[in-house]
Design a protein around this motif. Sequence first.
Motif, PDB file in Angstrom:
ATOM      1  N   THR A 256       4.046  -9.536   7.771  1.00 60.00           N
ATOM      2  CA  THR A 256       2.498  -9.430   7.411  1.00 60.00           C
ATOM      3  C   THR A 256       2.485  -9.351   5.987  1.00 60.00           C
ATOM      4  OG1 THR A 256       0.511  -7.962   7.741  1.00 60.00           O
ATOM      5  CG2 THR A 256       2.777  -6.917   7.470  1.00 60.00           C
ATOM      6  N   ARG A 257       1.366  -9.843   5.459  1.00 56.15           N
ATOM      7  CA  ARG A 257       0.957  -9.994   3.982  1.00 56.15           C
ATOM      8  C   ARG A 257       0.342  -8.462   3.548  1.00 56.15           C
ATOM      9  NH1 ARG A 257       1.341 -14.765   1.632  1.00 56.15           N
ATOM     10  NH2 ARG A 257       1.464 -16.729   3.025  1.00 56.15           N
ATOM     11  N   ASP A 258       0.009  -7.797   4.432  1.00 57.77           N
ATOM     12  CA  ASP A 258      -0.249  -6.480   4.161  1.00 57.77           C
ATOM     13  C   ASP A 258       0.644  -5.300   4.683  1.00 57.77           C
ATOM     14  OD1 ASP A 258      -2.475  -7.414   2.993  1.00 57.77           O
ATOM     15  OD2 ASP A 258      -3.979  -6.801   4.453  1.00 57.77           O
ATOM     16  N   ILE A 259       1.527  -4.490   3.697  1.00 56.64           N
ATOM     17  CA  ILE A 259       2.417  -3.555   3.963  1.00 56.64           C
ATOM     18  C   ILE A 259       2.075  -2.328   3.341  1.00 56.64           C
ATOM     19  CG2 ILE A 259       4.955  -3.227   3.826  1.00 56.64           C
ATOM     20  CD1 ILE A 259       5.489  -6.316   3.352  1.00 56.64           C
ATOM     21  N   VAL A 260       1.865  -1.208   4.559  1.00 57.63           N
ATOM     22  CA  VAL A 260       2.053  -0.060   3.929  1.00 57.63           C
ATOM     23  C   VAL A 260       3.228   0.675   3.956  1.00 57.63           C
ATOM     24  CG1 VAL A 260       0.981   2.318   4.573  1.00 57.63           C
ATOM     25  CG2 VAL A 260      -0.327   0.277   5.328  1.00 57.63           C
ATOM     26  N   LEU A 261       3.494   1.198   2.929  1.00 60.71           N
ATOM     27  CA  LEU A 261       4.837   1.602   2.524  1.00 60.71           C
ATOM     28  C   LEU A 261       5.235   3.164   2.847  1.00 60.71           C
ATOM     29  CD1 LEU A 261       5.144   0.095  -1.130  1.00 60.71           C
ATOM     30  CD2 LEU A 261       6.428  -0.679   0.869  1.00 60.71           C
ATOM     31  N   GLY A 262       6.186   3.276   3.759  1.00 63.08           N
ATOM     32  CA  GLY A 262       6.517   4.739   4.187  1.00 63.08           C
ATOM     33  C   GLY A 262       7.558   4.873   5.118  1.00 63.08           C
ATOM     34  N   ASN A 263       7.979   5.993   4.941  1.00 57.79           N
ATOM     35  CA  ASN A 263       9.080   6.446   6.273  1.00 57.79           C
ATOM     36  C   ASN A 263       8.186   6.868   7.427  1.00 57.79           C
ATOM     37  OD1 ASN A 263      11.849   5.689   4.817  1.00 57.79           O
ATOM     38  ND2 ASN A 263      11.047   7.544   3.728  1.00 57.79           N
ATOM     39  N   PRO A 264       8.625   7.040   8.472  1.00 57.09           N
ATOM     40  CA  PRO A 264       8.027   7.770   9.530  1.00 57.09           C
ATOM     41  C   PRO A 264       7.322   9.088   9.252  1.00 57.09           C
ATOM     42  CG  PRO A 264      10.198   6.952  10.509  1.00 57.09           C
ATOM     43  CD  PRO A 264      10.145   6.859   8.818  1.00 57.09           C
ATOM     44  N   GLU A 265       6.045   9.245   9.820  1.00 57.85           N
ATOM     45  CA  GLU A 265       5.197  10.352   9.713  1.00 57.85           C
ATOM     46  C   GLU A 265       5.982  11.744   9.840  1.00 57.85           C
ATOM     47  OE1 GLU A 265       0.663  11.679  11.398  1.00 57.85           O
ATOM     48  OE2 GLU A 265       2.266  10.192  12.591  1.00 57.85           O
ATOM     49  N   VAL A 266       5.629  12.515   8.656  1.00 60.43           N
ATOM     50  CA  VAL A 266       5.937  14.002   8.603  1.00 60.43           C
ATOM     51  C   VAL A 266       4.792  14.767   8.552  1.00 60.43           C
ATOM     52  CG1 VAL A 266       8.430  13.514   7.678  1.00 60.43           C
ATOM     53  CG2 VAL A 266       6.126  13.775   6.336  1.00 60.43           C
ATOM     54  N   THR A 267       4.679  16.034   9.204  1.00 59.48           N
ATOM     55  CA  THR A 267       3.676  16.986   8.914  1.00 59.48           C
ATOM     56  C   THR A 267       3.695  17.720   7.850  1.00 59.48           C
ATOM     57  OG1 THR A 267       4.963  18.748  10.273  1.00 59.48           O
ATOM     58  CG2 THR A 267       3.857  17.011  11.525  1.00 59.48           C
TER      59      THR A 267
ATOM     60  N   TYR B  94      -0.402   5.819   9.125  1.00 57.53           N
ATOM     61  CA  TYR B  94      -0.370   4.468   9.130  1.00 57.53           C
ATOM     62  C   TYR B  94       0.677   3.750   9.794  1.00 57.53           C
ATOM     63  CZ  TYR B  94      -3.121   5.975   5.130  1.00 57.53           C
ATOM     64  OH  TYR B  94      -4.350   6.658   4.228  1.00 57.53           O
ATOM     65  N   ASN B  95       0.607   2.556  10.040  1.00 55.87           N
ATOM     66  CA  ASN B  95       1.722   1.560  10.647  1.00 55.87           C
ATOM     67  C   ASN B  95       2.474   1.417   9.470  1.00 55.87           C
ATOM     68  OD1 ASN B  95       0.678   1.705  13.429  1.00 55.87           O
ATOM     69  ND2 ASN B  95      -0.665   0.103  12.773  1.00 55.87           N
ATOM     70  N   VAL B  96       3.811   1.872   9.126  1.00 53.69           N
ATOM     71  CA  VAL B  96       4.574   1.759   7.979  1.00 53.69           C
ATOM     72  C   VAL B  96       5.522   0.806   7.999  1.00 53.69           C
ATOM     73  CG1 VAL B  96       3.525   3.769   7.099  1.00 53.69           C
ATOM     74  CG2 VAL B  96       5.820   4.056   8.323  1.00 53.69           C
ATOM     75  N   GLN B  97       6.049   0.342   6.804  1.00 55.90           N
ATOM     76  CA  GLN B  97       7.290  -0.396   6.645  1.00 55.90           C
ATOM     77  C   GLN B  97       8.184   0.362   5.690  1.00 55.90           C
ATOM     78  OE1 GLN B  97       7.328  -4.495   6.904  1.00 55.90           O
ATOM     79  NE2 GLN B  97       5.226  -4.795   8.024  1.00 55.90           N
ATOM     80  N   SER B  98       9.598   0.180   5.778  1.00 49.77           N
ATOM     81  CA  SER B  98      10.434   0.661   4.663  1.00 49.77           C
ATOM     82  C   SER B  98      11.509  -0.406   4.575  1.00 49.77           C
ATOM     83  CB  SER B  98      10.923   2.164   5.274  1.00 49.77           C
ATOM     84  OG  SER B  98      11.979   1.790   6.222  1.00 49.77           O
ATOM     85  N   PRO B  99      12.496  -0.151   3.719  1.00 48.88           N
ATOM     86  CA  PRO B  99      13.708  -1.106   3.688  1.00 48.88           C
ATOM     87  C   PRO B  99      14.208  -1.720   4.862  1.00 48.88           C
ATOM     88  CG  PRO B  99      13.756   0.474   1.724  1.00 48.88           C
ATOM     89  CD  PRO B  99      12.560   1.059   2.665  1.00 48.88           C
ATOM     90  N   GLU B 100      14.173  -0.748   5.864  1.00 48.05           N
ATOM     91  CA  GLU B 100      15.026  -0.983   7.149  1.00 48.05           C
ATOM     92  C   GLU B 100      14.227  -2.191   7.718  1.00 48.05           C
ATOM     93  OE1 GLU B 100      15.261   2.268   9.642  1.00 48.05           O
ATOM     94  OE2 GLU B 100      13.000   2.153  10.060  1.00 48.05           O
TER      95      GLU B 100
ATOM     96  N   PHE C  15       0.917  -1.217  -0.058  1.00 52.00           N
ATOM     97  CA  PHE C  15      -0.039   0.067  -0.187  1.00 52.00           C
ATOM     98  C   PHE C  15       0.926   1.260  -0.005  1.00 52.00           C
ATOM     99  CE2 PHE C  15      -2.411  -3.425   2.145  1.00 52.00           C
ATOM    100  CZ  PHE C  15      -3.664  -3.510   1.359  1.00 52.00           C
ATOM    101  N   PRO C  16       1.235   1.685  -1.113  1.00 48.09           N
ATOM    102  CA  PRO C  16       2.239   3.025  -1.221  1.00 48.09           C
ATOM    103  C   PRO C  16       1.354   4.239  -0.373  1.00 48.09           C
ATOM    104  CG  PRO C  16       2.012   1.953  -3.387  1.00 48.09           C
ATOM    105  CD  PRO C  16       0.693   1.285  -2.699  1.00 48.09           C
ATOM    106  N   THR C  17       2.077   5.109   0.098  1.00 52.98           N
ATOM    107  CA  THR C  17       1.565   6.276   0.538  1.00 52.98           C
ATOM    108  C   THR C  17       1.933   7.312  -0.288  1.00 52.98           C
ATOM    109  OG1 THR C  17       3.263   6.610   1.845  1.00 52.98           O
ATOM    110  CG2 THR C  17       1.404   5.787   3.047  1.00 52.98           C
ATOM    111  N   VAL C  18       2.705   8.388   0.005  1.00 57.88           N
ATOM    112  CA  VAL C  18       2.799   9.420  -1.018  1.00 57.88           C
ATOM    113  C   VAL C  18       4.380   8.850  -1.623  1.00 57.88           C
ATOM    114  CG1 VAL C  18       3.849  11.779  -1.194  1.00 57.88           C
ATOM    115  CG2 VAL C  18       2.067  11.350   0.152  1.00 57.88           C
TER     116      VAL C  18
END
Length: 315
Positions: free
Chosen positions: A222-233, A286-292, A161-164
């Motif tokens: 998890t089989r559902d991965i929201v893609l993103g770095n930590p939240e920014v305003t 969201y609860n996100v994941q990135s390459p790390e 699930f890509p974000t921005v």
Amino acid sequence: MQDQIFITGATGCIGHYVLDELKQVFPNAHYHLFARRPERFKNNAPDWDNTTVYPFELNEMESVKDVLPNMDYIIHIATVWGYNLDDNIKLNRDKTLEMFNYCDPKKLKRIIYFSTASILTANNELNEVAKTDGIPYVQSKYHAYVAIQESKWADKIITLFPTVVLGGGNGYPISHISSGFKTIRKTMRYLKWLRLKGSFHFLHAKDIAKVTVACLNQTPSTRDIVLGNPEVTFNSTIKSICNYLKINTWFQIPLSSSLILVVIAMFRIKVDSWARYCIKHPNFSYNVQSPEHFNLDVSYPKIEMAVGDILNEQQ
């Protein structure tokens, strides 16, 4: 035996980075590229010895029904952004399932399917508002996700699930969001005066590609991965971009969701129900994941790095 990898959307921003990553991780695989317009490739992928290109549209999936049973992996990035709900559902849901159903369940190891974080809530659960009030693209992605999870392929699918999405330039197609940076200097002269509420996640297409390919040979948590770095305003992002452009932000006017809706009403601006929902709920968290999360380096951990890279390309 040589792995067979079928990829849709390879001519897009994310697709180009995915091909680069595949060359590093699966150098001996054969890539089957389903591309509506092969002339859009900015690299020489169609000329690689281990590549076959199929110049068809999503509604022509039957054209590769004899190819798909041979696939070990599917990476489905392509999507339709139209404004007709029936057409969107037909292509984003029905044709996706048709593609999967042509595969051999005994041979196919894994499917990487791209959805959108717009159909989720802050808890990474399905958002019913997206189903009823989302623009046709969002609604179709909602229906596609539900149908896929109910299909016989569910246990083979990793949904991303890509974000921005940022990225492009330097020989890569520009992402939809990044294309707006062409006029960013002019835009920031106005935005610098506003203090916007809200937050979001972003991930550069290069980092999205790292997660995509990692999901082929690792078992994610998890089989559902929201893609993103930590939240920014939104406000910190405005300041970061202004600092990069050397634009002062010494005074800002708070702009709340309520005030935006008042302005819309005063000037009788036409806004659909999905846009109103997003204005009222400006924290896209969201609860996100990135390459790390896959023990890989993040190429663009800070938004100013991603923005600066794109702006440098445009200078």
